[in-house]
Design a protein around this motif. Structure first.
Motif, mmCIF file in Angstrom:
data_model
loop_
_atom_site.group_PDB
_atom_site.id
_atom_site.type_symbol
_atom_site.label_atom_id
_atom_site.label_comp_id
_atom_site.label_asym_id
_atom_site.label_seq_id
_atom_site.Cartn_x
_atom_site.Cartn_y
_atom_site.Cartn_z
ATOM 1 N N GLU A 64 15.179 96.633 22.095
ATOM 2 C CA GLU A 64 14.630 97.221 20.871
ATOM 3 C C GLU A 64 15.400 98.467 20.465
ATOM 4 O OE1 GLU A 64 10.473 97.877 21.206
ATOM 5 O OE2 GLU A 64 9.976 95.758 21.431
ATOM 6 N N ALA A 65 15.876 99.192 21.443
ATOM 7 C CA ALA A 65 16.610 100.421 21.141
ATOM 8 C C ALA A 65 17.901 100.121 20.403
ATOM 9 C CB ALA A 65 16.897 101.190 22.427
ATOM 10 N N ASP A 66 18.532 98.998 20.745
ATOM 11 C CA ASP A 66 19.810 98.667 20.110
ATOM 12 C C ASP A 66 19.646 97.790 18.871
ATOM 13 O OD1 ASP A 66 21.763 99.868 22.005
ATOM 14 O OD2 ASP A 66 20.647 98.592 23.393
ATOM 15 N N SER A 67 18.420 97.297 18.663
ATOM 16 C CA SER A 67 18.188 96.397 17.541
ATOM 17 C C SER A 67 17.771 97.186 16.297
ATOM 18 C CB SER A 67 17.091 95.382 17.884
ATOM 19 O OG SER A 67 17.468 94.580 18.973
ATOM 20 N N THR A 68 17.973 96.565 15.136
ATOM 21 C CA THR A 68 17.542 97.141 13.848
ATOM 22 C C THR A 68 16.566 96.161 13.216
ATOM 23 O OG1 THR A 68 19.701 98.178 13.538
ATOM 24 C CG2 THR A 68 18.272 97.949 11.584
ATOM 25 N N PRO A 69 15.274 96.567 13.029
ATOM 26 C CA PRO A 69 14.296 95.615 12.478
ATOM 27 C C PRO A 69 14.608 95.268 11.024
ATOM 28 C CG PRO A 69 13.334 97.809 12.648
ATOM 29 C CD PRO A 69 14.656 97.888 13.317
ATOM 30 N N ALA A 70 14.275 94.060 10.664
ATOM 31 C CA ALA A 70 14.469 93.645 9.269
ATOM 32 C C ALA A 70 13.463 94.365 8.381
ATOM 33 C CB ALA A 70 14.293 92.145 9.147
ATOM 34 N N GLN A 71 13.858 94.643 7.143
ATOM 35 C CA GLN A 71 12.981 95.250 6.150
ATOM 36 C C GLN A 71 12.796 94.275 4.996
ATOM 37 O OE1 GLN A 71 14.510 99.073 5.114
ATOM 38 N NE2 GLN A 71 14.541 99.817 7.228
ATOM 39 N N CYS A 72 11.901 94.737 3.980
ATOM 40 C CA CYS A 72 11.591 93.813 2.881
ATOM 41 C C CYS A 72 12.837 93.432 2.110
ATOM 42 C CB CYS A 72 10.559 94.438 1.946
ATOM 43 S SG CYS A 72 8.931 94.639 2.701
ATOM 44 N N GLU A 73 13.736 94.402 1.926
ATOM 45 C CA GLU A 73 14.909 94.141 1.102
ATOM 46 C C GLU A 73 16.223 94.239 1.883
ATOM 47 O OE1 GLU A 73 14.685 96.809 -2.177
ATOM 48 O OE2 GLU A 73 12.857 95.920 -3.016
ATOM 49 N N ALA A 74 16.193 94.464 3.235
ATOM 50 C CA ALA A 74 17.410 94.597 4.053
ATOM 51 C C ALA A 74 17.295 93.734 5.310
ATOM 52 C CB ALA A 74 17.635 96.059 4.446
ATOM 53 N N ALA A 75 18.445 93.088 5.668
ATOM 54 C CA ALA A 75 18.460 92.253 6.874
ATOM 55 C C ALA A 75 18.397 93.129 8.118
ATOM 56 C CB ALA A 75 19.708 91.400 6.894
ATOM 57 N N GLY A 76 17.928 92.573 9.229
ATOM 58 C CA GLY A 76 17.873 93.286 10.496
ATOM 59 C C GLY A 76 18.870 92.695 11.496
ATOM 60 N N LEU A 77 19.069 93.351 12.672
ATOM 61 C CA LEU A 77 19.976 92.880 13.726
ATOM 62 C C LEU A 77 19.219 92.899 15.034
ATOM 63 C CD1 LEU A 77 22.886 92.010 14.465
ATOM 64 C CD2 LEU A 77 23.316 94.420 14.998
ATOM 65 N N GLU A 78 19.194 91.728 15.739
ATOM 66 C CA GLU A 78 18.567 91.651 17.053
ATOM 67 C C GLU A 78 19.671 91.679 18.111
ATOM 68 O OE1 GLU A 78 16.131 88.237 17.400
ATOM 69 O OE2 GLU A 78 14.498 89.045 16.152
ATOM 70 N N VAL A 79 19.625 92.653 19.002
ATOM 71 C CA VAL A 79 20.627 92.795 20.073
ATOM 72 C C VAL A 79 19.957 92.498 21.409
ATOM 73 C CG1 VAL A 79 22.240 94.338 21.234
ATOM 74 C CG2 VAL A 79 21.908 94.502 18.754
ATOM 75 N N SER A 80 20.565 91.542 22.148
ATOM 76 C CA SER A 80 20.055 91.197 23.486
ATOM 77 C C SER A 80 21.156 91.501 24.508
ATOM 78 C CB SER A 80 19.666 89.723 23.544
ATOM 79 O OG SER A 80 18.646 89.457 22.618
ATOM 80 N N ILE A 81 20.810 92.040 25.651
ATOM 81 C CA ILE A 81 21.793 92.471 26.668
ATOM 82 C C ILE A 81 21.451 91.820 28.006
ATOM 83 C CG2 ILE A 81 22.819 94.442 27.849
ATOM 84 C CD1 ILE A 81 22.079 96.142 25.449
ATOM 85 N N CYS A 82 22.523 91.327 28.670
ATOM 86 C CA CYS A 82 22.359 90.744 30.013
ATOM 87 C C CYS A 82 22.499 91.859 31.047
ATOM 88 C CB CYS A 82 23.431 89.671 30.242
ATOM 89 S SG CYS A 82 23.303 88.885 31.862
ATOM 90 N N SER A 83 22.002 91.610 32.210
ATOM 91 C CA SER A 83 22.083 92.604 33.291
ATOM 92 C C SER A 83 23.526 92.910 33.661
ATOM 93 C CB SER A 83 21.332 92.112 34.525
ATOM 94 O OG SER A 83 21.868 90.878 34.954
ATOM 95 N N CYS A 84 24.377 91.968 33.300
ATOM 96 C CA CYS A 84 25.782 92.191 33.598
ATOM 97 C C CYS A 84 26.454 93.008 32.514
ATOM 98 C CB CYS A 84 26.502 90.851 33.797
ATOM 99 S SG CYS A 84 26.637 89.903 32.265
ATOM 100 N N GLY A 85 25.670 93.340 31.499
ATOM 101 C CA GLY A 85 26.236 94.130 30.417
ATOM 102 C C GLY A 85 26.663 93.326 29.227
ATOM 103 N N GLU A 86 26.656 92.054 29.386
ATOM 104 C CA GLU A 86 27.033 91.202 28.254
ATOM 105 C C GLU A 86 25.994 91.384 27.129
ATOM 106 O OE1 GLU A 86 29.363 88.020 26.452
ATOM 107 O OE2 GLU A 86 29.694 89.497 28.040
#
Length: 710
Positions: A64-86
């Motif tokens: 959640e810290a690295d993600s940007t939530p979508a808004q009514c008029e703007a797209a959002g970005l979901e960031v997922s991280i693996c334990s290996c850093g990927e």
């Protein structure tokens, strides 16, 4: 990519192995000593074969810290991280607004509508405006009902214009040519009479046929033409009065009204100057056919008096006094009315004496208002009113006064249903019309007269007037035999409409009787029963059909009864006042002061009336009523209001104890008695309707007992 990373890791591992020192740690030999030499033991390392390794599998967790939530008029970005850093990234589309109605004002006929939408996600607002609807007025409205807007919740309504049926007949159009026509026709009649032989009883007796009968028929035809012209002039005088009442700031109309009043007096006097010549001519027994010698002499006396220049001058002066009074402002009225009335009353007494009466009271009671009781009888009625009715009035007025103060929350309901204008407010208009629909002369279906039909004709055909003069009345325009109704400013609430329509219906119902019988005459007391009785019936209708709250109904009932008993008290006190003035006699409260010099002067008029009201126990309520000028505009008339109110208050008792229909039947008999005997006296008419006479003391006792319980 993964293979390259794996190779790099292997390479790094080999490099680190090559640089490792697997022997024991190096030792330093102190100086001056010979190190001991030892031969290391040679061992052969054990060689092992590494096991094969498995490939790494990523487990991504949303950050959640690295993600940007979508808004009514703007797209959002979901960031997922693996334990290996990927890291793994995924774009999320814009949500779009979720608009919900926050507030909505629907459009009305005259105002635009507004809707406010608010996004439940971001709080953004949108404002939507809707055009006004415009009125949707009914097209099938009866003439007596307001034209109303059919859109839900819209109170808009208006009074439809007259269809103009009677406009031409009711428009003032009298001029010099009309006056000349009357003069010419008068001279023609007079010349025919003067050319005829003088009366000789041996030669000129009445005969149905013959030369003399033919001669008289020719003269009478011209005389009838003169009569019709004069009646038209009287009609025009009435129309001039109505035009002035409708626009009292118009000086031209005021002058025309005054001129026509005088002209009316002059042409009536002129017409009666023919009475004596007819009597002296060979046409005597034809012109006065059917009259006794006593009746003829009385008629000649009256004719001589009315055509007397002194009488005419007095009448014209009183016309001027009435016109001056009507033009006064309220403040001027209070200062001037006593002076005007003193002269007016003196002139009336002089005219009555010219007519052979001792005073105007005698003349007015008998000739003007057609009463079958005298002013001495009225004095006895006044004593019964003081004893039995004054306490009722005081009690009901006290009740009204306290209700009006205490129940302010229901005053609006009361006014909207009862006191608002019938011509502007749907509530009273609807209730009055619904009541009128119930009224019909079922006892005589041959006449086929209903209240509702005549109400629609009155309101739609152009014989209903509204204007500035503060009053309401019904009269018949003489020349065209057409009844009209007038409603002035402030005199257009429900009860006033019902009151005047009672008068109007009598004019309609008895029209054929009046036309067939020239001697038909109704007491003004009876005429007021038609109007006041209608008010009391309407009150009983409201109690069952208006849907009032209990408090509002109490307001309406109490106020209506206060008004009715006020009429009784005011009419009686005015009559006592007028008797004092016309007779110059008074023996009531403060008589020792008022009659100290043997004269009632106009500066004592107010003190006199206040003394009378105090004697009746009504000083605080009606103590200045005489100043409003009914003593000038309707001299000796107001006792009719008292007598009629006392009579029809019985209807309210009947309605509440025996039912509305029984009371309605009694009321309608006050009209339909003419079908049985148009010559009934007032007392006979009341008996015919199942009601007590106003002369009966038991009536006063019963009303005292009944109304003090309310």
């Amino acid at each position: 990519m993964k293979k390259i990373i794996a190779l790099l890791l292997v390479f790094a591992f080999l490099f680190s192995m090559a640089s490792c020192n697997f022997g024991p740690a190096a030792q330093t030999t102190p100086a001056g000593t010979t190190p001991e030499v030892t031969t290391p033991e040679v061992t052969t390392p054990e060689v092992t074969t590494p096991e094969a390794t498995t490939e790494h599998v990523h487990e991504f967790v949303l950050s959640e810290a690295d993600s940007t939530p979508a808004q009514c008029e703007a797209a959002g970005l979901e960031v997922s991280i693996c334990s290996c850093g990927e890291r793994e990234e995924k774009e999320v589309g814009a949500l779009g607004h979720n608009m919900k109605v926050q507030m909505e004002n629907k459009p009305s006929c005259t105002e635009t509508g507004t809707t406010i939408l608010k996004c439940s996600n971001c709080g953004k607002r949108e404002y939507i405006t809707t055009d006004a609807l415009d009125h949707n007025y009914a097209t099938d409205t009866e003439a007596s009902r307001l034209v109303r807007c059919l859109n839900e919740g819209c109170p808009s309504c208006y009074w439809a214009e007259s269809n103009g049926k009677h406009t031409e007949a009711l428009t003032f159009n009298f001029g010099e040519e009309d006056k000349k026509a009357i003069d010419d026709k008068y001279n023609e009649v007079l010349a025919l009479i003067e050319a005829a032989p003088k009366y000789d009883p041996a030669l000129h007796g009445f005969a149905e046929e013959g030369a003399l009968a033919d001669e008289f028929a020719a003269v009478d035809a011209v005389h009838t033409e003169l009569y019709d012209l004069i009646m038209n002039a009287i009609s025009q005088r009435q129309l001039a009065e109505i035009a002035y009442y409708c626009d009292m700031d118009n000086k031209e109309l005021e002058e025309t009204h005054a001129e026509m009043l005088d002209y009316h007096t002059q042409i009536v006097a002129k017409f009666y100057t023919l009475s004596r010549p007819f009597y002296d001519s060979c046409y005597r027994e034809f012109y006065y056919q059917g009259m006794s010698e006593e009746e003829i002499n009385s008629f000649l006396f009256d004719s001589d008096a009315v055509s007397n220049p002194e009488y005419t001058a007095l009448k014209e002066r009183n016309n001027a006094i009435e016109t001056e009074f009507l033009a006064l402002s309220e403040m001027q009225q209070k200062a001037k009315v006593a002076e005007l009335y003193a002269e007016f009353a003196a002139n009336n007494n002089k005219m009555a004496q010219l007519m052979g009466y001792e005073n105007y009271l005698e003349y007015a009671y008998e000739n003007v208002y057609g009463r079958d009781y005298t002013y001495q009888d009225a004095a006895e009625l006044a004593d019964m009113v003081k004893e039995y009715i004054a306490p009722v009035f005081a009690a009901i007025y006290y009740k009204w006064d306290h209700i009006a103060v205490r129940e302010q929350a229901d005053i609006d309901t009361y006014y909207s249903q009862v006191q608002n204008s019938f011509f502007e407010d749907l509530a009273p208009n609807t209730l009055v019309n619904d009541y009128i629909d119930l009224m019909a002369f079922t006892s005589n279906p041959d006449k086929n007269i209903t209240f509702s039909d005549e109400f629609n004709k009155l309101m739609g055909d152009g014989n209903m007037f509204r204007g500035e003069y503060q009053g309401a009345f019904v009269t018949t325009i003489s020349g065209v035999r057409l009844p009209i109704a007038y409603f002035g400013e402030g005199y257009d609430n429900a009860f006033t409409i019902v009151h005047e329509f009672g008068h109007f219906m009598n004019e309609i119902y008895s029209a054929d009787v009046a036309e067939e019988n020239p001697e038909f005459n109704q007491s003004f007391d009876l005429l007021e029963m038609h109007s006041q009785g209608n008010e009391l019936l309407y009150l009983t209708y409201l109690k069952e059909n208006a849907g009032f709250t209990e408090v509002a109904l109490n307001l309406v009932e109490t106020y209506t009864l206060v008004n009715m008993f006020y009429i009784v008290m005011a009419g009686m006190t005015i009559d006592v006042f007028e008797q004092a003035i016309y007779l110059n006699q008074y023996d009531g409260l403060n008589a020792d002061v008022i009659m100290a010099d043997g004269q009632i002067t106009y500066d004592e008029y107010d003190f006199l009336y206040k003394s009378i009201c105090t004697d009746f126990g009504a000083l605080d309520v009606i103590g200045d009523y005489w100043q409003y000028g009914m003593t000038i505009t309707s001299a000796c008339y107001y006792i009719s209001y008292s007598v009629s109110a006392l009579s029809v208050l019985q209807l309210y008792d009947i309605a509440n104890t025996q039912g509305f229909d029984v009371a309605k039947d009694a009321y309608l008999k006050l009209f339909t008695y003419v079908d049985e005997n148009p010559g009934m006296t007032m007392e006979e008419i009341l008996t015919h309707a199942g009601m007590r006479s106003f002369k009966d003391e038991q009536l006063y006792i019963s009303m005292n007992e009944y109304f003090l319980k309310k």
